[in-house]
Design a protein around this motif. Structure first.
Motif, PDB file in Angstrom:
ATOM      1  N   MET A 199      27.181  40.294  38.392  1.00  0.00           N
ATOM      2  CA  MET A 199      28.048  41.062  39.273  1.00  0.00           C
ATOM      3  C   MET A 199      28.502  42.314  38.530  1.00  0.00           C
ATOM      4  SD  MET A 199      31.611  39.789  41.121  1.00  0.00           S
ATOM      5  CE  MET A 199      30.770  38.522  42.032  1.00  0.00           C
ATOM      6  N   SER A 209      30.845  45.449  37.501  1.00  0.00           N
ATOM      7  CA  SER A 209      32.289  45.612  37.361  1.00  0.00           C
ATOM      8  C   SER A 209      32.604  47.062  37.041  1.00  0.00           C
ATOM      9  CB  SER A 209      32.845  44.693  36.272  1.00  0.00           C
ATOM     10  OG  SER A 209      32.402  45.101  34.998  1.00  0.00           O
ATOM     11  N   GLU A 219      39.977  45.526  34.866  1.00  0.00           N
ATOM     12  CA  GLU A 219      38.574  45.370  35.226  1.00  0.00           C
ATOM     13  C   GLU A 219      38.491  44.712  36.596  1.00  0.00           C
ATOM     14  OE1 GLU A 219      34.382  43.897  33.313  1.00  0.00           O
ATOM     15  OE2 GLU A 219      36.201  42.905  32.639  1.00  0.00           O
ATOM     16  N   PHE A 277      35.713  43.398  39.685  1.00  0.00           N
ATOM     17  CA  PHE A 277      34.339  42.996  39.939  1.00  0.00           C
ATOM     18  C   PHE A 277      33.965  43.382  41.368  1.00  0.00           C
ATOM     19  CE2 PHE A 277      35.993  40.415  36.557  1.00  0.00           C
ATOM     20  CZ  PHE A 277      34.981  40.502  35.615  1.00  0.00           C
ATOM     21  N   GLU A 284      38.842  38.588  39.706  1.00  0.00           N
ATOM     22  CA  GLU A 284      38.182  37.405  39.158  1.00  0.00           C
ATOM     23  C   GLU A 284      36.697  37.443  39.492  1.00  0.00           C
ATOM     24  OE1 GLU A 284      39.841  35.222  37.268  1.00  0.00           O
ATOM     25  OE2 GLU A 284      41.720  36.299  37.618  1.00  0.00           O
ATOM     26  N   GLU A 285      35.856  37.170  38.494  1.00  0.00           N
ATOM     27  CA  GLU A 285      34.412  37.194  38.723  1.00  0.00           C
ATOM     28  C   GLU A 285      33.956  35.965  39.517  1.00  0.00           C
ATOM     29  OE1 GLU A 285      30.339  38.138  36.247  1.00  0.00           O
ATOM     30  OE2 GLU A 285      32.112  37.559  35.143  1.00  0.00           O
ATOM     31  N   GLU A 286      34.616  34.845  39.343  1.00  0.00           N
ATOM     32  CA  GLU A 286      34.238  33.595  40.001  1.00  0.00           C
ATOM     33  C   GLU A 286      35.408  33.047  40.805  1.00  0.00           C
ATOM     34  OE1 GLU A 286      31.212  31.987  39.657  1.00  0.00           O
ATOM     35  OE2 GLU A 286      30.434  33.610  38.410  1.00  0.00           O
TER      36      GLU A 286
END
Length: 84
Positions: free
Chosen positions: A1, A3, A15, A17, A35-37
């Motif tokens: 993903m 960012s 940061e 995403f 949050e990436e996940e």
């Protein structure tokens, strides 16, 4: 993903995403989250950059009409995204 790092008004970096990108009326919009996940709050960013600028300029979409319109587009693109 993918960012991006953005500088906040208090000069702190954050940061984000990128979940999805769309273009409406020649303007690029990004759906981004911290949050990436997993589940997380999301922001819709409007790209205000000019082509000759070296760094991107983003603004969080806060106008209710614009926000609702762009959110509907992202909801139609992504099956698992709901704005509530």
């Amino acid at each position: 993903m993918d960012s991006i790092k953005i500088t906040l008004e208090d000069n702190n970096e954050c940061e984000l995403f990128i979940i999805e990108k769309t273009t409406i009326g020649g303007v690029d919009y990004y759906l981004a989250t911290e949050e990436e996940e997993g589940d997380s709050d999301a922001l819709i960013l409007k790209d205000l950059s000019k082509k000759e600028e070296e760094e991107a300029v983003f603004q969080v979409v806060s106008d209710d009409d614009e926000l609702n319109a762009v959110a509907k587009v992202f909801e139609s693109i992504l099956d698992d995204v709901s704005f509530t």
